[in-house]
Design an enzyme around this catalytic site. Structure first.
Site, PDB file in Angstrom:
ATOM      1  N   ASP A 139      21.180 -19.205  31.485  1.00 26.17           N
ATOM      2  CA  ASP A 139      19.826 -19.367  30.942  1.00 26.17           C
ATOM      3  C   ASP A 139      18.839 -18.349  31.516  1.00 26.17           C
ATOM      4  OD1 ASP A 139      21.111 -21.676  29.973  1.00 26.17           O
ATOM      5  OD2 ASP A 139      20.344 -22.888  31.628  1.00 26.17           O
TER       6      ASP A 139
ATOM      7  N   GLU B 284      18.907 -25.857  21.144  1.00 26.10           N
ATOM      8  CA  GLU B 284      18.230 -25.867  22.435  1.00 26.10           C
ATOM      9  C   GLU B 284      17.964 -24.415  22.843  1.00 26.10           C
ATOM     10  OE1 GLU B 284      20.576 -27.632  25.527  1.00 26.10           O
ATOM     11  OE2 GLU B 284      22.013 -25.985  25.588  1.00 26.10           O
TER      12      GLU B 284
END
Length: 332
Positions: free
Chosen positions: A43, A204
């Protein structure tokens, strides 16, 4: 015996010369190889700081959120962590720090973060920390909200953006993507602000990029964290408004889980997704980081880099539709 030793010496000499030439070629080559960092850096988020260097932050496989520094997007140096044991956020006492998002707001480096335990979809939440320097130390300002306070299950994976002098936060993970207006300093929710649903339950890891007349909503679908079995992919939709509707190439709304794939798997890398901000090199080329699983060593989610290209209809794509093994370096 002497002849055998001579042959072995010659072979050793030639091998050494080959290694030296290979190292020299690598140092002077205009080619980079994926992964650019073979450590687990899920991420990723990136910013070009006032000192001209790039700083990259990632989910805490290195506890307290790792920070790396680079001049060219390819060669990275580990600096340390955003927090320490004593300064670590604690609104989710047993939670991990996930999916940081770095920004420069009103003279401060502002780091939004998610804090959650795996499966704790109603107790997780989003917080914010600030620093005068991109390398920290960061001072935690506490949570913005928890899932049960804002009534959005799995409130993680935040993204900050400014639009017409206003500040907004987008967030969500497989329970809908939402947006809400922030206060003027970006450190709290604007009093009276109402959340707005932007996309459906397939997504997401939101990132929004403005190019020309369109806003491009990048997101990830599939499973992120099953090692070699991960099915993560990076997808996109676009809109002429920040708040949608975001449509895929066929015209399907992301509210209805429409999407167009940007990065899929190949024989080396799978589970590729959750992208960073797009950054430009000196030639104006666009580059994006994301994480993936290397099937040659499927431990963790390593850091991948690729150039983002744009087709004649204005849609983003990666050459070949999957991570490159090697490619021309960014120009700096």
């Amino acid at each position: 015996m002497k002849r055998t030793r001579l042959i072995l010496l010659i072979i050793s000499f030639l091998t050494l010369q080959f290694i030296n030439v290979s190292i020299l070629f690598s140092q002077n080559s205009n080619i980079y190889q994926n992964p650019v960092v073979a450590e687990s850096l899920p991420d990723p988020t990136i910013i070009k700081a006032k000192d001209g260097y790039f700083y990259l932050y990632a989910t805490e496989n290195i506890r307290n959120l790792p920070i790396y520094k680079s001049a060219n997007l390819v060669d990275w140096t580990f600096l340390g962590t955003a927090f320490t044991k004593d300064t670590r956020p604690d609104f989710e006492p047993k939670g991990s720090l996930w999916a940081p998002d770095i920004n420069y707001i009103d003279g401060k480096y502002v780091l939004y973060y998610s804090m959650s335990v795996w499966g704790g979809e109603w107790t997780c939440g989003i917080g914010v920390a600030v620093s005068d320097k991109p390398e920290g130390p960061f001072t935690d300002k506490g949570k913005l909200f928890r899932s049960n306070e804002i009534d959005v299950q799995n409130s993680i994976d935040q993204f900050y953006i400014e639009e017409k002098g206003k500040k907004y936060l987008f967030w969500g993970s497989f329970r809908g993507i939402y947006a809400i207006e922030l206060s003027k300093d970006g450190l709290s929710i604007k009093p009276g602000a109402e959340k707005k649903r932007i996309a459906g339950t397939a997504f997401e890891g939101t990132y929004i990029y403005k190019k020309g007349k369109y806003y491009y909503l990048f997101a990830s679908i599939g499973s992120c964290c099953e090692g070699a079995k991960s099915t993560y992919k990076l997808v996109v939709g676009r809109s002429k408004s920040l708040f949608g509707p975001y449509l895929d190439k066929t015209g399907k709304d992301m509210i209805d889980n429409g999407y167009s794939i940007v990065i899929g798997p190949n024989s080396r890398f799978v589970g590729n997704g959750h992208c960073s901000e797009i950054v430009q090199d000196k030639k104006g080329n666009d580059w994006i980081f994301y994480h993936g699983v290397d099937l040659t060593n499927p431990k963790g989610r390593i850091l991948l880099l690729d150039q983002v290209r744009w087709d004649k209809e204005g849609w983003p794509y990666i050459e070949g539709g999957s991570p490159s093994l090697s490619a021309d370096k960014p120009v700096f």
